[in-house]
Write an enzyme that holds these catalytic residues in place. Structure first.
Site, mmCIF file in Angstrom:
data_model
loop_
_atom_site.group_PDB
_atom_site.id
_atom_site.type_symbol
_atom_site.label_atom_id
_atom_site.label_comp_id
_atom_site.label_asym_id
_atom_site.label_seq_id
_atom_site.Cartn_x
_atom_site.Cartn_y
_atom_site.Cartn_z
ATOM 1 N N GLU A 425 0.822 -1.208 0.000
ATOM 2 C CA GLU A 425 0.000 0.000 0.000
ATOM 3 C C GLU A 425 0.861 1.266 0.000
ATOM 4 O OE1 GLU A 425 -2.829 -0.586 3.243
ATOM 5 O OE2 GLU A 425 -4.087 -1.719 1.857
ATOM 6 N N ASP A 502 -8.316 -8.859 3.913
ATOM 7 C CA ASP A 502 -8.171 -7.700 4.795
ATOM 8 C C ASP A 502 -9.382 -7.512 5.701
ATOM 9 O OD1 ASP A 502 -7.478 -5.362 5.984
ATOM 10 O OD2 ASP A 502 -7.703 -4.105 4.220
ATOM 11 N N GLU A 530 -13.383 -1.331 11.100
ATOM 12 C CA GLU A 530 -13.217 -0.736 9.778
ATOM 13 C C GLU A 530 -14.234 -1.283 8.774
ATOM 14 O OE1 GLU A 530 -9.319 -1.336 8.123
ATOM 15 O OE2 GLU A 530 -9.871 -0.495 6.200
HETATM 16 C C1 GCV Z 1 -2.998 0.924 8.226
HETATM 17 C C2 GCV Z 1 -6.261 -1.741 5.116
HETATM 18 C C3 GCV Z 1 -6.740 -0.464 5.706
HETATM 19 C C4 GCV Z 1 -5.620 0.534 5.901
HETATM 20 C C5 GCV Z 1 -4.541 -0.136 6.737
HETATM 21 C C6 GCV Z 1 -4.095 -1.420 6.059
HETATM 22 C C7 GCV Z 1 -3.092 -2.182 6.904
HETATM 23 O O1 GCV Z 1 -5.853 -1.546 3.798
HETATM 24 O O2 GCV Z 1 -7.755 0.075 4.922
HETATM 25 O O3 GCV Z 1 -6.156 1.662 6.555
HETATM 26 O O4 GCV Z 1 -3.466 0.743 6.909
HETATM 27 O O5 GCV Z 1 -5.211 -2.255 5.886
HETATM 28 O O6 GCV Z 1 -3.493 -3.101 7.596
HETATM 29 O O7 GCV Z 1 -1.923 -1.857 6.866
#
Ligand code: GCV
Length: 914
Positions: A425, A502, A530
């Site tokens: 990411e 995720d 989330e």
């Molecule tokens: C901290 C997902 C979430 C991100 C998070 C990522 C991770 O993509 O949307 O906010 O980033 O997981 O676990 O690193």
């Protein structure tokens, strides 16, 4: 990566808007750069700019400029973007304007409007519950499950004849203080035990030594290790809590208090325990309070209960009590560490000027046995512009990290370790330098070894940074890490999310567990909601965690559950880990939604003992935190366990992953992830992960591989995660077509929420009244949101499949109704002219100032905002008879259809004059 939302200003007053960016050139994903984007948004009300209620979902974003449109392909340097056009659009809508900038790697940017710089409004704004939220929304249930003496039924047990101990370290003192907080400061403290009292300590205390010898348990205490303890009643009727170390004594004290408060007879106590997992951590996704932030509180990525609790501006004395409460809460459920910050880490957490402040947190938590961990940005030496590489094989880089981490240890000598999210990411990682993940992790491992620290190396790695990544993201971490099994240093733990994707409400357990026998591998779970409803959906994931821990990987061809992997027994791991992404905030009750406390409680208990029962944890929590008697506690436990399934039915029917909006992950927006995640085609849904598809199912040992390969033997809640199904295909699980099964599941989910509300209401008068009221209010919000989830998803399926709901519920798919009425002046009670209904449902005249927060999607929300309902209501048909309210004022018309969709407020205003 920064997400920044700038202050909202009235657009009409802005003639010229320029965003000035000075980008330092930190690399983004794949050796390239993250684009940054500028969105102008006309918010209804700046306070409405929340994750939960983001304008992005509602199509308000007015445009974007991304870095790829800039003249220089490599955005390093200063840029000026003219965003006046966006402001003009907002101005035409008569609205305010705010800007959101995504993807900027650091803090070198400004936004100026008419030449004047404007402030950052907030990063990751905190959800706003709206004007009618109960006043106690952020404080209900404060004290959580440590509310000693607040509930009458538990008062009796609080008698202890004395507390006997030898003065020791600060952890022992915390244990003693806890007993006295429970039993009252007047309880005599002595060196020698008294009958009916407690004797606590390590074998260094001669009285403890004696008692252990008499009970024949000296060896046992030694064997239970530093965190284990014996808790028993001696022949002299003394409650003995003994451990090889003070922290074990502290855990023993909390165990005793829990049992006493639950009504256990002291005479029956005889316990010997130790945790199954060594590292039991919360991972906070907290951002460092930026200098531009309004109030010095950091924001939280995916946090729904206020700002970051790590206040780094105020003197420690002002926040230490709060830190201590955090320490007590964690220690009381057996957690022993906290990763303080977001894995999308900035360098702030290791910069010298900030270390004394972090040391203050460590000092406050140390008496509760909580060690701190820091998430690191892999290319920090570059981000701080001290080196031109972050290659882990470059001696300058190793030296830089050694000096940097040694300095951290000077302030926090017992730092538990570090966490790294690399090559995922957009976060930098070792692959950029041609090194492996093991190479990157081992560099930190070597530096931390002399300090006794560990490296938590995240396995959440996917995307373009990988060489030739598999098109199915679910396979990427497996394919990256399994070949590296055995290459990681002994003090590294590979930290894997429980599923391959995720934190979806339902995912198969990742096949990585069991496939890395020579690499310490720990589990990462999510308490942060989330994908499970943010602040307003009740969701107790502990029941799912229990199932995850019980999942049999069949690794090595024998029964090997996830609990066996995580506690290290399956493969002889030397380091073990259970960590939860957990984002409690500044709210007085830490979690905002009261029942989310149960999630924290349950995670602690499962991390300590992964074979615990989720239902029992829930019942304990209900008794300790809400004062529920046994019958009510049993009802609450069942209720909590059911929340998870209810949510899944309307949010992720048949396991369809990623129906949420792309960024905020709250509302349903199935279009957002078509193909890439949910495998949608014009004729069906679901990602084919069988051998004929991506081949993911083959990553599991048998019999799981075979079970997942065939649709009929795939569990219903994973069907669309693992298979592509035509809308008209009949599913063996339901006996209905896919389309019909989706309708049925989502309707059942909404009915499930109604059921949860009814069951919750029956608790009134039987539990803490504030919690009861606040939770009930939130459940009503959940109902309105669940209806929306259902309708959005069903509309999507209906449109694509062309298959009508055979149970005749298509009216739920109608577009929201419209409301209109001419301007008029009427007397109270007089008929309102010209109002027209558009669908079966209801019409309301409601105070006009509600319009400010417009775009009412659901009736419940509309009525909540109507503040005790000031207005009038009528049933709608083609025509309806709506009378002016009794109270003079300005009103607008809102229409609600029979599925609860609410219209925009009418343009026309009804003036009621007395
Ligand atoms: C901290 C997902 C979430 C991100 C998070 C990522 C991770 O993509 O949307 O906010 O980033 O997981 O676990 O690193």
């Amino acid at each position: 990566m920064a997400f920044l939302l700038f202050e909202a200003v009235p657009a009409q007053r802005v003639a010229r808007a320029k965003l000035r960016l000075s980008v330092s050139g930190q690399e983004g994903s794949d050796g390239g750069y993250w684009p940054f984007e500028v969105y102008a948004v006309p918010p209804r009300d700046p306070a409405a700019l929340t994750w939960n209620d983001s304008p992005r979902h509602e199509g308000d974003w007015m445009g974007l400029v991304d870095a790829s449109s800039l003249p220089d392909a490599e955005p390093r340097g200063s840029y000026e973007l003219d965003v006046t056009g966006h402001v003009a659009k907002a101005a035409a809508a008569g609205s305010q304007v705010a800007f959101r900038v995504e993807g900027l790697p650091d803090r070198d940017w400004t936004l100026s409007l008419d030449g004047a710089e404007i402030a950052v409004f907030d990063e990751d704004p905190v959800p706003d519950l709206g004007p009618t939220a109960p006043a106690e929304a952020a404080s209900a249930g404060a004290g959580l499950w440590l509310r000693y003496g607040e509930f009458s039924g538990q008062a009796e047990a609080r008698k202890l004849a004395g507390v006997a101990y030898e003065p020791g370290g600060e952890v022992l003192q915390a244990a003693v203080d806890e007993l006295r907080t429970y039993a009252g400061a007047e309880v005599p403290a002595t060196r020698n035990p008294v009958p009916g009292g407690v004797l606590l300590g390590t074998p260094d205390n001669p009285a403890v030594q004696d008692a252990l010898r008499q009970a024949g348990r000296e060896r046992e205490v030694r064997e239970l290790g530093a965190e284990g303890y014996v808790l028993t009643r001696t022949a002299d009727e003394v409650l003995l809590i003994a451990s090889a170390s003070e922290v074990g004594v502290l855990y023993g004290v909390f165990h005793l208090l829990r049992l006493l408060r639950l009504g256990t007879e002291a005479s029956t106590l005889d316990i010997a325990e130790k945790p199954a997992v060594q590292h039991r951590l919360n991972h906070h996704w907290d951002n460092f309070p930026s200098t531009a932030a309004r109030d010095g509180w950091g924001t939280i990525e995916r946090g729904y209960a206020g700002h970051s609790p790590w206040q780094l501006d105020l003197p420690l004395s002002e926040v230490a009590a709060r830190y201590r409460e955090y320490g007590r809460l964690n220690a009381s459920v057996g957690l022993n560490g906290a990763v303080l910050n977001n894995p999308n880490a900035t360098t702030d957490w290791i910069e010298p000027q900030n270390l004394p402040r972090l040391a203050g947190i460590a000092d406050s938590l140390r008496p509760y046995g909580i060690r701190l961990y820091l998430a690191l940005r892999f290319d920090s030496p570059m981000a701080l512009r001290e080196l031109d590489t972050a290659d882990p094989f470059d001696p300058r880089v190793r030296d830089w990290w050694r000096r940097t981490l040694d300095r951290v240890h000077q302030h926090i000598p017992d730092l538990g370790g570090v966490l790294v999210k690399g090559d995922s990411e957009g976060e930098p990682g070792p692959l950029r330098y041609g090194r492996t993940h093991a190479d990157g992790a081992n560099m930190f491992a070597e530096i931390l070894r002399p300090h006794g620290g560990i490296v938590l190396w995240r396995a959440f790695v996917y995307g373009d940074a990988l060489e030739d990544p598999d098109p199915d993201r679910s396979k990427q971490a497996y394919e990256l890490f399994v070949p590296q099994d055995g290459k990681f240093a002994e003090n590294v733990i590979l930290q894997s999310k429980h599923g391959p994707w995720d934190f979806q409400p339902r995912e198969p357990v990742t096949p990585l567990f069991g496939a890395t026998p020579r690499t310490n591998t720990g589990i990462e779970l999510a308490l942060s909601k989330e994908y499970t409803g943010h602040t307003t959906h009740a969701n107790y994931p502990i029941a799912e965690f229990e199932r995850i821990f019980g999942f049999d990987t069949r690794a090595g061809g024998r029964r090997t559950t996830i609990a066996d992997v995580v506690d290290g027994s399956a493969f002889g791991y030397t380091r073990t880990l259970a960590v939860a992404v957990h984002n409690p905030g500044t709210d007085r009750n830490w979690t905002r939604m009261p029942t989310d406390q149960a999630n924290w409680y349950g995670f602690g208990r499962l991390a300590w003992s992964p074979r615990s029962s989720a239902r029992e944890c829930a019942a304990e929590w209900a008794r300790l935190a809400l004062g529920a008697e046994a019958a009510a506690a049993a009802e609450i436990a069942d209720w909590l366990v059911d929340t998870d399934e209810v949510f899944r039915r309307y949010a992720q029917p048949l396991g369809i992953p990623f129906t949420s909006s792309e960024e905020y992950h709250f509302k349903n927006e199935p279009e957002a992830w078509e193909d890439s995640a949910n495998g949608a085609t014009p004729t069906g849904l679901g990602y084919d992960r069988t051998r004929a598809g991506s081949g993911y199912s083959a990553l599991y040992p048998e019999p799981t591989a075979g079970r997942y390969e065939r649709l009929a033997s795939t569990p219903a809640e994973l069907v669309l995660f693992l298979h592509h199904v035509r809308y008209d295909q009949v599913l063996p699980h339901t006996g209905e077509t896919l389309a019909q099964s989706m309708y049925d599941s989502t309707f059942a989910g909404v009915e499930g929420v109604r059921g949860l509300i009814g069951r919750w209401e029956r608790l009134e008068g039987r539990i803490d009244p504030d919690v009861c009221r606040v939770q009930r209010w939130m459940l009503r919000r959940q109902l309105s949101e669940a209806i929306n989830y259902r309708n959005v998803l069903n509309r999507y399926v209906r449109t694509r499949s062309g298959i009508a709901d055979k149970r005749g519920r298509d009216s739920a798919l109608r577009e929201p109704p419209v409301a209109d009425v001419p301007d008029q002046q009427v007397r109270p009670g007089a008929p309102v002219t010209g109002a027209r209904g558009t669908a079966p449902g209801r019409a309301y005249l409601l105070p006009a100032d509600l319009a400010r927060t417009g775009r009412w999607e659901r009736e419940d929300r509309l009525l909540l905002a109507a503040d005790g309902f000031r207005g009038t209501r009528a049933e709608t048909g083609e025509h309806f008879d709506l009378r002016a309210p009794a109270e003079p004022g300005e009103y607008r018309l809102h229409v609600v259809n029979d599925q609860g969709f609410a219209s925009e407020p009418s343009r026309g205003v009804v003036r009621v004059v007395g």
